[in-house]
Design a protein around this motif. Structure first.
Motif, PDB file in Angstrom:
ATOM      1  N   PHE A 122       0.833  -1.214   0.000  1.00 25.93           N
ATOM      2  CA  PHE A 122       0.000   0.000   0.000  1.00 25.93           C
ATOM      3  C   PHE A 122       0.862   1.257   0.000  1.00 25.93           C
ATOM      4  O   PHE A 122       0.476   2.281   0.545  1.00 25.93           O
ATOM      5  N   LEU A 123       2.028   1.161  -0.566  1.00 27.58           N
ATOM      6  CA  LEU A 123       2.967   2.278  -0.526  1.00 27.58           C
ATOM      7  C   LEU A 123       2.367   3.614  -0.962  1.00 27.58           C
ATOM      8  O   LEU A 123       2.671   4.645  -0.369  1.00 27.58           O
ATOM      9  N   PRO A 124       1.512   3.650  -1.979  1.00 28.52           N
ATOM     10  CA  PRO A 124       0.972   4.940  -2.419  1.00 28.52           C
ATOM     11  C   PRO A 124       0.370   5.764  -1.288  1.00 28.52           C
ATOM     12  O   PRO A 124       0.436   6.990  -1.315  1.00 28.52           O
ATOM     13  N   MET A 125      -0.218   5.083  -0.254  1.00 26.76           N
ATOM     14  CA  MET A 125      -0.860   5.884   0.794  1.00 26.76           C
ATOM     15  C   MET A 125       0.143   6.619   1.678  1.00 26.76           C
ATOM     16  O   MET A 125       0.067   7.846   1.789  1.00 26.76           O
ATOM     17  N   PRO A 126       1.090   5.910   2.323  1.00 32.52           N
ATOM     18  CA  PRO A 126       2.079   6.692   3.084  1.00 32.52           C
ATOM     19  C   PRO A 126       2.871   7.629   2.177  1.00 32.52           C
ATOM     20  O   PRO A 126       3.239   8.733   2.598  1.00 32.52           O
ATOM     21  N   TYR A 127       3.095   7.214   0.941  1.00 33.23           N
ATOM     22  CA  TYR A 127       3.850   8.062   0.032  1.00 33.23           C
ATOM     23  C   TYR A 127       3.108   9.379  -0.197  1.00 33.23           C
ATOM     24  O   TYR A 127       3.705  10.457  -0.142  1.00 33.23           O
ATOM     25  N   ALA A 128       1.786   9.265  -0.423  1.00 34.15           N
ATOM     26  CA  ALA A 128       1.007  10.482  -0.670  1.00 34.15           C
ATOM     27  C   ALA A 128       1.063  11.412   0.535  1.00 34.15           C
ATOM     28  O   ALA A 128       1.242  12.625   0.394  1.00 34.15           O
ATOM     29  N   LEU A 129       0.939  10.807   1.736  1.00 27.77           N
ATOM     30  CA  LEU A 129       0.964  11.630   2.952  1.00 27.77           C
ATOM     31  C   LEU A 129       2.329  12.303   3.109  1.00 27.77           C
ATOM     32  O   LEU A 129       2.427  13.501   3.415  1.00 27.77           O
ATOM     33  N   ALA A 130       3.397  11.536   2.872  1.00 27.29           N
ATOM     34  CA  ALA A 130       4.744  12.092   2.989  1.00 27.29           C
ATOM     35  C   ALA A 130       4.952  13.201   1.965  1.00 27.29           C
ATOM     36  O   ALA A 130       5.596  14.210   2.233  1.00 27.29           O
ATOM     37  N   LYS A 131       4.357  12.999   0.793  1.00 23.37           N
ATOM     38  CA  LYS A 131       4.467  13.993  -0.261  1.00 23.37           C
ATOM     39  C   LYS A 131       3.800  15.313   0.171  1.00 23.37           C
ATOM     40  O   LYS A 131       4.341  16.387  -0.053  1.00 23.37           O
TER      41      LYS A 131
END
Lengths: 442, 481
Positions: free
Chosen positions: B455-464
């Protein structure tokens, strides 16, 4: 005792105004500064009185003890209420006479020796103060604070006699406050007294007799001349450093606390010596905090001595397992004295450091920070040897201190935490009015 | 509930709720304390879920509860950084609290343990939302004193000494940092991070504040207390390494210097060198260790160095790193706890062939170790990828190459530890798998280490989003790229 505390709390809303009344031919007055010290004296006094209900049992002479304790409190209350130097001196002597006797209360060799040492050095101090008073009376013809201030502002301040008197006052009251190099009596007198008296001496007497008098004279009357402030700052630094370093090598529970008192008085003087708003607020706040946590720690040491019969920290170990209340409350005292938030001690040290930084005294700021690490170091050592850890076999039969003693320490521990959490109310209600008396306006 | 109330509740529930626990102990209901602690920490964690949506949408809520003058206010900011940290920390802390139910024996000190663990998490939650320096500092120190009591939990004389050491080092760093804050106050007259935004910081104040940050996050040369803290119960080391303590230093750095004050350009390169040296030296130290908890501790020091590299180059990488490392290292320490319970030793040379006896623990250990080493498809790989690629884009090629070398060292010591513990010859007697609750938690962490990358896109989006909200300071920006 309770009555005096209640009455001084009732005066709290009046902190902003100066009330003057006359009795026995002397002016008494309450202003913000007096009120702060009144609260300190009576809160600590009440806790010590409660604590002594159980504690004094093994000394005997309950009635004598309490009358002397009340005399001590009366003298201290007098000191902070009077409006002229001579009455201040008189009440100081009343308190001191009670203190001399109380130090020797155990009637053992070390107690009497310490009491004599205290007496002899105090005589020197009061001698110097008396000469100072005489010099001032000779030159201005008045001893009233308000009139003196006017006289000094009116050009008489340039008179070298005043500076001589100022020097005598610094030395005399500095001796009473146990500032290094005038500290020799304190490490003997405080440990040999009964624990509640040690708490009174370290928590309150040195502050009222020393700090209050210095503050009242040099801020209230002399309006903080730069030379005196420099001397106070220097004395403060020396006391802070010397007291902390010597405390590090102590193995006697109460001597360690006594040296740490010298070190903390150093912090107070540093705040006063810096002399700006932050410094003075920090110093006055530290007076309150130190009174609470140091009397707490002395009462803890008394509880330990009451149960184990020794003050040597090398013989203790793991006492938290048997004396939980004492262990937990002493942790509160330790954290507060080291300046760990959210305990009260943190905020007063923060203000002192801010004062030093705002005044661009970099060295002072750095030393104050460095020695708070040192303070935590030797108090952690104390905790490690006495409370925190595995129980020393020897003490497996130990019990918690009696109820009245536990109530008193719990009250003080709660106060030191609450003062930290609600530091804003304490500052606004108690400290700032006092600082305003000293610095005017703001 | 609106965001403000939620944030206040997330702080207040563990912080004030922890006070219930000693009362339970006093009422001789010690056995309940563990469940109360799990409930409090779990509630705080569940509440952080509600922050994720708004944070992902880029909402920033700041509010101030006036306290003393214009100096000390309870100012809270809920942004992507805060939500990310609160979510990650409380997630790992909840799992650790559940694991504690099987790990901590009932006894005299049980209420104290749960009280301080809950207080500890409360302090962390307070810290991530505070944007007033004095409150930040207060929570910072509450965590230090919590860690002091917890490291000495077993009460052995040298354990207490090590607890004192940890307290003294972190307290010493913190008061130096406080002096740095005082200097900033002297210069700009404010303790509000919002008001300090974009202001350059003087060299002395910077060094003082970095001393506090580095001592807290155990960066070389202020790291020695962290391996020593391995004498604490395994749950606590796990909490220190994965969820709370060392992350405080990182978070402090991110909050102060990526969302507040500006570090002068001349310092950027030295920060990178410092972080890399820390990562490399401690990786070498980890190669030498035979004590499992000390090995993992040195590995943490090394990974923290990486994360600092990440804050300086690619912010997204740093945040993902915090999450990936937290999950994996939390899992590893909890595995170490099970192993220690089963074998009664921490010395890896006295273990061996444990895999047959502890298959679940062994698998979880392997997954987490590979995640730390940065092997795909574990979460650690992506985090490492973002950090190293950030450095390469920033033309820090030498540092980037050395960082890859450090990653190789990590793989070596991690695989070697797995081999010594779980494979080869048996060198001890009677081992057994841990209690069911402990094994379950470890398995969950291992699964999470893989799920995060799925589910990398989710933490990635938040970090972004967090990276976009960061006002300034990245070496990339400094180089005009």
């Amino acid at each position: 005792m309770l009555a005096t505390l209640v009455s001084c709390l009732a005066l709290l809303p009046a902190a902003r105004v100066t009330t003057v009344w006359q009795a026995m031919g002397t002016h008494f007055a309450v202003d913000g500064l007096s009120l702060l010290f009144l609260v300190v004296v009576n809160v600590v006094g009440l806790c010590c009185a409660v604590y002594s209900i159980d504690y004094i049992g093994h000394y005997g002479g309950r009635a004598k003890f309490y009358s002397l304790l009340l005399l001590l409190v009366m003298g201290l209350n007098g000191v902070v209420l009077v409006r002229d130097i001579f009455s201040l001196y008189l009440f100081l002597e009343v308190a001191s006479v009670a203190a001399y006797v109380l130090v020797a209360y155990n009637l053992e060799f070390d107690g009497i020796e310490a009491s004599l040492k205290y007496l002899l050095l105090s005589v020197v101090a009061t001698g110097m103060v008396l000469i100072g008073i005489a010099l001032i009376l000779m030159t201005t013809g008045t001893l009233d604070f308000a009139e003196l201030k006017v006289a000094l502002a009116g050009g008489a301040g340039a008179n070298p006699v005043f500076m001589l008197a100022a020097g005598l006052f610094v030395a005399g009251f500095g001796l009473k406050a146990a500032v290094v190099p005038f500290h020799a009596w304190l490490p003997d007198a405080h440990p040999s007294a009964p624990a509640p008296i040690s708490a009174m001496l370290s928590g309150v007497v040195i502050k009222v007799a020393g700090i209050y008098a210095i503050v009242r004279l040099f801020y209230g009357v002399y309006t903080a001349p730069a030379q005196v402030l420099r001397v106070l700052l220097l004395l403060g630094l020396i006391s802070m450093i010397v007291g902390a370093v010597i405390a590090y090598f102590q193995t006697d529970f109460k001597r360690l606390l006594a040296y740490s008192s010298i070190s903390q008085i150093g912090y107070i003087l540093i705040g006063l010596g810096i002399g700006n708003w932050f410094g003075v607020v920090g110093a006055l706040f530290h007076v309150l905090n130190h009174a609470i946590f140091k009397s707490l720690l002395f009462l803890n040491s008394g509880a330990v001595q009451y149960r184990t019969g020794t003050r040597d920290i090398r013989e203790m170990g793991g006492l938290e397992n048997r004396m939980r209340v004492t262990g937990v409350t002493s942790t509160f005292g330790t954290l507060s004295i080291a300046g760990v938030p959210p305990f009260g001690g943190f905020f007063s040290k923060l203000f002192i450091i801010l004062g030093a930084v705002v005044a661009k005294q970099w060295t002072v700021a750095f030393l104050a920070v460095f020695f708070s690490i040192f303070t935590l170091g030797y108090f952690l050592y104390l905790q490690r040897r006495v409370f925190f850890g595995k129980l020393n076999e020897k003490w497996s039969e130990l019990k918690e201190a009696p109820a009245a003693m536990s109530i008193a320490v719990v009250a003080l521990a709660a106060t030191t935490l609450l003062v930290g959490v609600f530091f804003d109310s304490v500052l606004r209600g108690l400290i700032e009015p006092a600082a305003r008396v000293l610095l005017g306006g703001n | 509930m609106d965001l403000q109330t939620t944030a206040l509740a997330i702080i207040a529930i563990p912080l004030l709720g922890s006070l219930l626990i000693p009362i339970l102990g006093w009422l001789r209901r010690g056995k309940l304390t563990g469940y109360v602690a799990v409930a409090l920490i779990g509630t705080a964690h569940v509440l952080t879920w509600t922050l994720l949506g708004p944070a992902m949408a880029g909402t920033v809520v700041s509010f101030k509860i006036p306290f003393y003058g214009n100096m000390v206010n309870l100012s809270l900011t809920i942004d992507a950084l805060a939500a990310f940290m609160a979510f990650t920390s409380s997630l790992i802390a909840t799992l650790i609290a559940v694991y504690s139910l099987g790990y901590i024996e009932h006894g005299d000190h049980e209420p104290e343990y749960y009280f301080i663990v809950t207080l500890f998490l409360g302090a962390m939650m307070g810290l991530v939302f505070s944007t007033n320096i004095i409150f930040l500092y207060t929570f910072w120190e509450i965590s230090a004193l919590a860690c002091w009591r917890l490291i000495g939990y077993f009460r052995e004389p040298d354990y207490i000494w090590k607890a004192d050491k940890a307290f003294l080092v972190t307290f010493g760093g913190a008061v130096l940092m406080l002096l740095g804050f005082a200097l900033i106050y002297g210069q700009y007259g404010s303790f509000e991070i919002a008001e300090l935004k974009g202001k350059p910081i003087g060299a002395i104040a910077l060094v003082l504040i970095l001393a506090g940050i580095f001592s807290k996050s155990a960066t070389v040369p202020l790291h020695t207390w962290l391996p020593d803290a391995g004498v604490a119960p395994s749950t606590i080391t796990s909490l220190l390494h994965a969820a709370i303590l060392v992350k405080i230093g990182l978070y402090g750095f991110a909050r102060l210097f990526c969302n507040g004050l500006v570090i002068p350009h001349a310092w950027h390169k030295w920060l990178l060198v410092f972080a890399l040296a820390s990562a490399f030296i401690s990786a070498c130290a980890a190669l030498q260790e035979t004590n499992i908890k000390r090995l993992l501790a040195y590995s943490t020091v090394s990974q923290i160095g990486y994360t600092f590299l990440g804050t300086a180059t690619g912010y997204v990488g740093a945040l993902l790193y915090i999450m990936a490392h937290g999950i994996a290292k939390g899992g590893l320490f909890l595995c170490a706890g099970i192993i220690e319970h089963g074998t009664h030793t921490k010395d890896m040379t006295k273990m061996g062939a444990l895999f047959k006896k502890m298959p679940i623990t062994g698998t979880a250990y392997l997954i987490c170790a590979l995640s730390i080493a940065g092997i795909p498809p574990m979460a650690g790989f992506f985090a490492k990828w973002f950090v190293i690629s950030g450095m390469m884009y920033g033309w820090y090629r030498i540092i980037g190459t050395l960082a890859i070398l450090t990653a190789v060292l990590t793989l070596i010591y991690m695989l070697r530890s797995f081999h010594t513990i779980f494979l080869g010859q048996s060198r001890g007697e009677a081992h057994h798998e841990g209690a069911p609750v402990m094994v379950t938690v470890v398995a969950i962490l291992a699964v999470l280490a893989i799920l995060v990358s799925v589910f990398l896109p989710m933490p990635y989006a938040l970090a972004k989003v967090a990276a976009a909200q960061r006002t300034i300071f990245s070496t990339l920006a400094a180089l005009g790229r």
